[in-house]
Write a protein that holds these residues in place. Sequence first.
Motif, PDB file in Angstrom:
ATOM      1  N   GLU A  71       0.804  -1.286   0.086  1.00 31.01           N
ATOM      2  CA  GLU A  71      -0.056   0.015   0.044  1.00 31.01           C
ATOM      3  C   GLU A  71       0.894   1.129   0.042  1.00 31.01           C
ATOM      4  N   ARG A  72       2.027   1.489   0.718  1.00 34.59           N
ATOM      5  CA  ARG A  72       2.874   2.461   0.933  1.00 34.59           C
ATOM      6  C   ARG A  72       3.310   2.543  -0.355  1.00 34.59           C
ATOM      7  N   LEU A  73       3.954   1.325  -1.087  1.00 35.62           N
ATOM      8  CA  LEU A  73       4.570   1.415  -2.688  1.00 35.62           C
ATOM      9  C   LEU A  73       3.596   2.421  -3.506  1.00 35.62           C
ATOM     10  N   ARG A  74       2.193   1.812  -3.509  1.00 32.99           N
ATOM     11  CA  ARG A  74       1.272   2.305  -4.460  1.00 32.99           C
ATOM     12  C   ARG A  74       1.171   3.787  -3.928  1.00 32.99           C
ATOM     13  N   ARG A  75       1.078   4.266  -2.898  1.00 35.89           N
ATOM     14  CA  ARG A  75       0.758   5.636  -2.569  1.00 35.89           C
ATOM     15  C   ARG A  75       2.145   6.403  -3.038  1.00 35.89           C
ATOM     16  N   THR A  76       3.264   5.918  -2.924  1.00 37.76           N
ATOM     17  CA  THR A  76       4.346   6.433  -3.165  1.00 37.76           C
ATOM     18  C   THR A  76       4.561   6.547  -4.767  1.00 37.76           C
ATOM     19  N   VAL A  77       4.315   5.646  -5.546  1.00 40.08           N
ATOM     20  CA  VAL A  77       4.126   5.757  -7.079  1.00 40.08           C
ATOM     21  C   VAL A  77       3.339   6.661  -7.295  1.00 40.08           C
ATOM     22  N   HIS A  78       2.255   6.712  -6.720  1.00 37.53           N
ATOM     23  CA  HIS A  78       1.015   7.869  -6.995  1.00 37.53           C
ATOM     24  C   HIS A  78       1.457   9.184  -7.018  1.00 37.53           C
ATOM     25  N   ASP A  79       2.318   9.277  -5.644  1.00 39.44           N
ATOM     26  CA  ASP A  79       2.744  10.594  -5.567  1.00 39.44           C
ATOM     27  C   ASP A  79       4.042  11.089  -6.412  1.00 39.44           C
ATOM     28  N   LEU A  80       4.673  10.230  -6.573  1.00 43.08           N
ATOM     29  CA  LEU A  80       5.811  10.272  -7.862  1.00 43.08           C
ATOM     30  C   LEU A  80       5.469  10.839  -9.144  1.00 43.08           C
ATOM     31  N   THR A  81       4.167  10.133  -9.685  1.00 44.50           N
ATOM     32  CA  THR A  81       3.633  10.309 -10.755  1.00 44.50           C
ATOM     33  C   THR A  81       3.212  11.904 -10.782  1.00 44.50           C
ATOM     34  N   GLN A  82       2.502  12.069  -9.672  1.00 45.42           N
ATOM     35  CA  GLN A  82       1.886  13.639  -9.705  1.00 45.42           C
ATOM     36  C   GLN A  82       2.985  14.587  -9.619  1.00 45.42           C
ATOM     37  N   ALA A  83       4.034  14.412  -8.851  1.00 42.87           N
ATOM     38  CA  ALA A  83       5.105  15.273  -8.885  1.00 42.87           C
ATOM     39  C   ALA A  83       5.785  15.271 -10.150  1.00 42.87           C
ATOM     40  N   THR A  84       6.036  14.240 -10.828  1.00 42.85           N
ATOM     41  CA  THR A  84       6.770  14.414 -12.146  1.00 42.85           C
ATOM     42  C   THR A  84       5.964  15.135 -12.994  1.00 42.85           C
ATOM     43  N   THR A  85       4.538  15.154 -13.013  1.00 41.54           N
ATOM     44  CA  THR A  85       3.759  15.825 -13.973  1.00 41.54           C
ATOM     45  C   THR A  85       3.873  17.069 -13.635  1.00 41.54           C
ATOM     46  N   ALA A  86       3.778  17.649 -12.328  1.00 45.45           N
ATOM     47  CA  ALA A  86       4.136  18.902 -12.079  1.00 45.45           C
ATOM     48  C   ALA A  86       5.485  19.538 -12.391  1.00 45.45           C
ATOM     49  N   ARG A  87       6.424  18.707 -12.302  1.00 47.56           N
ATOM     50  CA  ARG A  87       8.092  19.004 -12.599  1.00 47.56           C
ATOM     51  C   ARG A  87       7.821  19.402 -14.130  1.00 47.56           C
ATOM     52  N   ASP A  88       7.307  18.502 -15.000  1.00 48.35           N
ATOM     53  CA  ASP A  88       7.242  18.656 -16.448  1.00 48.35           C
ATOM     54  C   ASP A  88       6.503  20.130 -16.906  1.00 48.35           C
ATOM     55  N   SER A  89       5.496  20.142 -16.397  1.00 43.31           N
ATOM     56  CA  SER A  89       4.834  21.548 -16.493  1.00 43.31           C
ATOM     57  C   SER A  89       5.501  22.810 -15.995  1.00 43.31           C
ATOM     58  N   GLN A  90       6.319  22.678 -14.906  1.00 46.29           N
ATOM     59  CA  GLN A  90       7.140  23.648 -14.816  1.00 46.29           C
ATOM     60  C   GLN A  90       8.390  23.932 -15.641  1.00 46.29           C
ATOM     61  N   HIS A  91       8.854  22.773 -16.227  1.00 48.87           N
ATOM     62  CA  HIS A  91       9.848  22.586 -16.981  1.00 48.87           C
ATOM     63  C   HIS A  91       9.523  23.414 -18.427  1.00 48.87           C
ATOM     64  N   THR A  92       8.037  23.093 -18.924  1.00 51.95           N
ATOM     65  CA  THR A  92       7.543  23.820 -20.047  1.00 51.95           C
ATOM     66  C   THR A  92       7.606  25.241 -19.884  1.00 51.95           C
ATOM     67  N   ARG A  93       7.103  25.544 -18.656  1.00 48.93           N
ATOM     68  CA  ARG A  93       7.085  27.266 -18.291  1.00 48.93           C
ATOM     69  C   ARG A  93       8.531  27.927 -18.172  1.00 48.93           C
ATOM     70  N   THR A  94       9.129  27.193 -17.736  1.00 49.60           N
ATOM     71  CA  THR A  94      10.616  27.605 -17.463  1.00 49.60           C
ATOM     72  C   THR A  94      11.515  27.733 -19.120  1.00 49.60           C
ATOM     73  N   ALA A  95      10.980  27.247 -19.618  1.00 43.84           N
ATOM     74  CA  ALA A  95      11.470  27.137 -21.157  1.00 43.84           C
ATOM     75  C   ALA A  95      11.036  27.954 -21.906  1.00 43.84           C
ATOM     76  N   ALA A  96       9.736  28.231 -21.646  1.00 44.34           N
ATOM     77  CA  ALA A  96       8.889  29.437 -22.335  1.00 44.34           C
ATOM     78  C   ALA A  96       9.586  30.873 -21.865  1.00 44.34           C
ATOM     79  N   ALA A  97       9.771  30.783 -20.477  1.00 45.35           N
ATOM     80  CA  ALA A  97      10.137  31.991 -19.843  1.00 45.35           C
ATOM     81  C   ALA A  97      11.787  32.423 -20.518  1.00 45.35           C
ATOM     82  N   LEU A  98      12.464  31.361 -20.767  1.00 52.48           N
ATOM     83  CA  LEU A  98      13.946  31.623 -21.216  1.00 52.48           C
ATOM     84  C   LEU A  98      13.957  31.960 -22.457  1.00 52.48           C
ATOM     85  N   GLU A  99      12.837  31.541 -23.334  1.00 57.86           N
ATOM     86  CA  GLU A  99      13.009  31.800 -24.675  1.00 57.86           C
ATOM     87  C   GLU A  99      12.274  33.485 -25.004  1.00 57.86           C
ATOM     88  N   ALA A 100      11.379  33.923 -23.969  1.00 57.71           N
ATOM     89  CA  ALA A 100      11.113  35.317 -23.994  1.00 57.71           C
ATOM     90  C   ALA A 100      12.243  36.216 -23.676  1.00 57.71           C
TER      91      ALA A 100
END
Length: 224
Positions: free
Chosen positions: A78-107
Amino acid sequence: MSPRETPVTAMDGAIEQTVGELAVLHNDHLRGLLPAERAELAAAHQDLVTAESAVTYHRDVLQRLSSGTYPVDATLLERLRRTVHDLTQATTARDSQHTRTAAALEAVKAAAPTAAPADNELTAHDFAALLSLAAGATMREHLLTHRISVRTVQGRLVDLPAFQRLEHHGLVTRDTSRVLTVGQPVALTETGRKALLGTRRPAATNPVVPARPAGAWPAAARQR
């Protein structure tokens, strides 16, 4: 924020190639010294750092849970399932911020001047500030009020917004290796010196030929 305190992100190298040290970028952002494009880049990178830290945290938890230290039972699964879920969400949020940062750098790259600015891009007040800075100046932060000021070697205060416009256009530079409370020396760049010389250069004029009175004899031909 110092380089040691900044977790490495995939954008760090590209940002530093464009704007210089990340520590200086974030320090200037905290003090309100950045133009809009760089301020957005600093904010986006800070959020990317936070998102990257979350990914690292959940990944470390997953590694610890799967290291063999804990018995494999329903609780661990159960702890493994929760951690994988949290890691998935964190990765999605990180990728979104990466896209935002890349756009800001181009600006930031798009806003960076590629040549000396045209005369109509700087006001007479800006040119006066540039002239005042020609002999040298210092940017300093007051220890008590935290107010930022730019003072020339003659003791004259230079309007901070004007200085920021000159810095944005690449006409002046400051020694960011020194902290603001000690004072950062300010000097004109080569582009700034050329722009200043351009304002002093007299316009070329054609020699005025006096008009001959009506009926006057033609001017005598020059002897060869």
